[in-house]
Design a protein around this motif. Structure first.
Motif, PDB file in Angstrom:
ATOM      1  N   VAL A   1     -68.887 -27.400  42.389  1.00  0.00           N
ATOM      2  CA  VAL A   1     -68.194 -26.196  42.845  1.00  0.00           C
ATOM      3  C   VAL A   1     -68.757 -24.994  42.092  1.00  0.00           C
ATOM      4  O   VAL A   1     -68.471 -24.793  40.910  1.00  0.00           O
ATOM      5  CB  VAL A   1     -66.670 -26.326  42.642  1.00  0.00           C
ATOM      6  CG1 VAL A   1     -65.969 -25.028  43.032  1.00  0.00           C
ATOM      7  CG2 VAL A   1     -66.130 -27.486  43.479  1.00  0.00           C
ATOM      8  N   THR A   2     -69.575 -24.225  42.792  1.00  0.00           N
ATOM      9  CA  THR A   2     -70.247 -23.078  42.173  1.00  0.00           C
ATOM     10  C   THR A   2     -69.872 -21.751  42.826  1.00  0.00           C
ATOM     11  O   THR A   2     -70.408 -20.716  42.460  1.00  0.00           O
ATOM     12  CB  THR A   2     -71.777 -23.259  42.256  1.00  0.00           C
ATOM     13  OG1 THR A   2     -72.144 -23.461  43.630  1.00  0.00           O
ATOM     14  CG2 THR A   2     -72.225 -24.461  41.436  1.00  0.00           C
ATOM     15  N   GLY A   3     -68.965 -21.794  43.803  1.00  0.00           N
ATOM     16  CA  GLY A   3     -68.551 -20.576  44.484  1.00  0.00           C
ATOM     17  C   GLY A   3     -67.492 -20.879  45.529  1.00  0.00           C
ATOM     18  O   GLY A   3     -66.999 -22.011  45.646  1.00  0.00           O
ATOM     19  N   SER A   4     -67.170 -19.864  46.291  1.00  0.00           N
ATOM     20  CA  SER A   4     -66.049 -19.953  47.225  1.00  0.00           C
ATOM     21  C   SER A   4     -66.245 -21.014  48.293  1.00  0.00           C
ATOM     22  O   SER A   4     -65.290 -21.689  48.699  1.00  0.00           O
ATOM     23  CB  SER A   4     -65.832 -18.587  47.892  1.00  0.00           C
ATOM     24  OG  SER A   4     -65.554 -17.595  46.926  1.00  0.00           O
ATOM     25  N   TRP A   5     -67.484 -21.205  48.778  1.00  0.00           N
ATOM     26  CA  TRP A   5     -67.694 -22.129  49.891  1.00  0.00           C
ATOM     27  C   TRP A   5     -67.706 -23.578  49.441  1.00  0.00           C
ATOM     28  O   TRP A   5     -67.162 -24.458  50.123  1.00  0.00           O
ATOM     29  CB  TRP A   5     -68.957 -21.758  50.660  1.00  0.00           C
ATOM     30  CG  TRP A   5     -68.774 -20.469  51.403  1.00  0.00           C
ATOM     31  CD1 TRP A   5     -69.366 -19.264  51.145  1.00  0.00           C
ATOM     32  CD2 TRP A   5     -67.878 -20.243  52.496  1.00  0.00           C
ATOM     33  NE1 TRP A   5     -68.900 -18.312  52.011  1.00  0.00           N
ATOM     34  CE2 TRP A   5     -67.992 -18.877  52.853  1.00  0.00           C
ATOM     35  CE3 TRP A   5     -66.989 -21.051  53.201  1.00  0.00           C
ATOM     36  CZ2 TRP A   5     -67.251 -18.310  53.894  1.00  0.00           C
ATOM     37  CZ3 TRP A   5     -66.254 -20.494  54.250  1.00  0.00           C
ATOM     38  CH2 TRP A   5     -66.389 -19.145  54.579  1.00  0.00           C
ATOM     39  N   SER A   6     -68.317 -23.877  48.308  1.00  0.00           N
ATOM     40  CA  SER A   6     -68.249 -25.258  47.811  1.00  0.00           C
ATOM     41  C   SER A   6     -66.827 -25.600  47.398  1.00  0.00           C
ATOM     42  O   SER A   6     -66.399 -26.757  47.511  1.00  0.00           O
ATOM     43  CB  SER A   6     -69.230 -25.470  46.650  1.00  0.00           C
ATOM     44  OG  SER A   6     -69.088 -24.481  45.663  1.00  0.00           O
ATOM     45  N   LEU A   7     -66.063 -24.604  46.947  1.00  0.00           N
ATOM     46  CA  LEU A   7     -64.650 -24.837  46.635  1.00  0.00           C
ATOM     47  C   LEU A   7     -63.894 -25.217  47.904  1.00  0.00           C
ATOM     48  O   LEU A   7     -63.111 -26.185  47.911  1.00  0.00           O
ATOM     49  CB  LEU A   7     -64.040 -23.585  46.004  1.00  0.00           C
ATOM     50  CG  LEU A   7     -62.533 -23.643  45.724  1.00  0.00           C
ATOM     51  CD1 LEU A   7     -62.186 -24.769  44.747  1.00  0.00           C
ATOM     52  CD2 LEU A   7     -62.034 -22.300  45.185  1.00  0.00           C
ATOM     53  N   LYS A   8     -64.130 -24.478  48.982  1.00  0.00           N
ATOM     54  CA  LYS A   8     -63.466 -24.800  50.250  1.00  0.00           C
ATOM     55  C   LYS A   8     -63.858 -26.198  50.732  1.00  0.00           C
ATOM     56  O   LYS A   8     -63.034 -26.943  51.269  1.00  0.00           O
ATOM     57  CB  LYS A   8     -63.826 -23.753  51.309  1.00  0.00           C
ATOM     58  CG  LYS A   8     -63.147 -22.404  51.124  1.00  0.00           C
ATOM     59  CD  LYS A   8     -63.588 -21.432  52.206  1.00  0.00           C
ATOM     60  CE  LYS A   8     -62.951 -20.056  52.025  1.00  0.00           C
ATOM     61  NZ  LYS A   8     -61.508 -20.065  52.277  1.00  0.00           N
TER      62      LYS A   8
END
Length: 427
Positions: A132-139
């Motif tokens: 998880v390195t930003g908003s999209w990988s978090l989603k």
């Protein structure tokens, strides 16, 4: 009325398209191949549609040197749809491998005994690794947890832990907590977003810790840096991306998947088995084997969107010749370098958000006046007067974002640099 040539658009997506492709598209929409009907009106199962599919696949395979043992699929649902598809498809493969192994090791036992063992293995060993390195990988990680349960999702890296609760760095691989590799298989997948559109973070290279024959199948979301640099497709089990950044217009998602993950080389676990294990059964429109078997035409594919993507990629093939995608990479790097150099020149005026080691070439995120709302509003208003549009940062983080996609010309980047210089000198 503002002329197209007087505007340079830096929006993060939908993004600009080459003007010549749009001019061709306008004609094709009205009268494709002088047949008296438009491209949006032809059957997706017609010879013309199949020709468009074949040409688009060939252009992409040429640009990225995609090996013959990979399949190119066109789906709908965007990158977010593939957050789900990745889980449905790769968990199914993990289960099938475990089922086959259980039957071999247990010998002639009842299916109930096999199912009992599988339930325990799912409960104890099923893991999906997410970086998880930003908003999209978090989603993406959140969607995985929603589908299979948070207990099966291993967030091997949450970059916020090393950056005061915010994205903007990628800690060294020695700090990642990947699922241990095992002789009989480890994680069902290892997932990362190659370029984070919202946060301006891009992986500078393929992670070494994900390499090796015994590594988990590697999945990369390349929605926002697709066909912007050379990649070694063989390092990935799956590459996917929405078309609306570098490739085309909104409407299709491209998936490049290793054929060994598709029948008949391997079978997916049956729907009945997945249900018996309390695992999700995915919708057929996200089932990669079904889409591959039907040449991406299981349901009505928006052929116009595929045609646009094909025209964009064919244009790059013609432009760069033997250099292939490396030619575009040189241009992308040149534009990004000149913009970042200017931002760094005025540290009292501009502050780049992500760490220098992971700055995205595609989405250049920065603040003006330390994030002062009025100054940033004035900066955007001044840019708009100069014909520099789409520079507002994502609503979740604010600030300024200059998206440096392929269709942004060197001239456009130079005009942005000139405005950055002028604004800083007057600040």
């Amino acid at each position: 009325m503002v002329a197209r040539e007087h505007v340079h658009y830096f929006g993060a997506g939908p993004a600009p398209l080459p003007t010549d492709v749009l001019e061709q598209a306008s004609r094709a929409l009205l009268n494709y191949k002088d047949k008296g009907i438009g491209l949006c009106e032809i059957s997706h199962r017609s010879p013309d549609a199949n020709e468009i599919l074949a040409n688009t696949k060939a252009a992409l395979a040429n640009l990225l040197d995609i090996p013959d043992d990979y399949e190119i699929l066109f789906l709908q649902g965007g990158g977010s749809g593939e957050f789900s598809a990745v889980v449905y498809n790769l968990v199914s493969i993990w289960v099938e491998k475990r089922r086959a192994r259980a039957e071999k090791e247990l010998g002639h036992v009842s299916q109930d005994k096999v199912l009992e063992r599988l339930r325990k293995e799912v409960e104890d060993e099923l893991k999906l690794d997410y970086l998880v390195t930003g908003s999209w990988s978090l989603k993406a990680s959140q969607e995985a947890a929603r589908l299979v349960g948070a207990q099966h999702v291993n967030v091997a890296l949450d970059a916020r832990d090393a950056n005061h609760g915010k994205f903007g760095r990628i800690p060294p691989e020695s700090e990642w907590r990947l699922t241990p590799r095992k002789q009989n298989g480890g994680a069902a997948l290892a997932y990362f977003c190659d370029n984070e559109t919202v946060d301006g973070v891009e992986f500078p290279f393929f992670p070494q810790s994900l390499e090796g024959d015994d590594a988990a199948p590697v999945v990369a979301d390349m929605s926002s840096n697709f066909i912007s640099r050379k990649v070694d497709a063989r390092k990935y089990a799956v590459i996917f991306g929405g078309a609306q950044k570098n490739i085309g217009n909104t409407g299709i998602t491209i998936v490049i998947v290793r054929k060994s993950l598709l029948p008949p080389v391997s079978k997916y676990a049956s729907a009945d088995l997945l249900r018996a294990l309390n695992l999700p059964v995915g919708p057929v429109v996200l089932d990669w084997p079904t889409i591959a078997k039907n040449n991406s035409l299981y349901n009505t594919l928006p052929i116009f969107d595929v045609w646009v993507a094909g025209q964009v990629m064919s244009g790059l093939v013609q432009t760069y010749g033997v250099k292939k995608i490396s030619g575009q990479e040189e241009i992308s790097n040149e534009k990004a370098k000149m913009i970042y150099k200017t931002l760094d020149k005025y540290p009292d005026v501009y502050s780049v958000v992500p760490d220098k080691s992971v700055r995205s070439r595609m989405n250049i995120c920065f603040r003006v006046g330390g994030g002062d709302a009025e100054k940033e509003k004035g900066f955007l208003a001044g840019a708009e007067k100069m014909g520099l549009l789409g520079l507002k940062g994502h609503r979740s983080v604010g600030g300024i974002r200059a998206s440096n996609y392929n269709a942004v010309s060197v001239e456009g980047a130079e005009k942005l640099v000139a405005y950055l210089e002028d604004y800083a000198e007057k600040a």
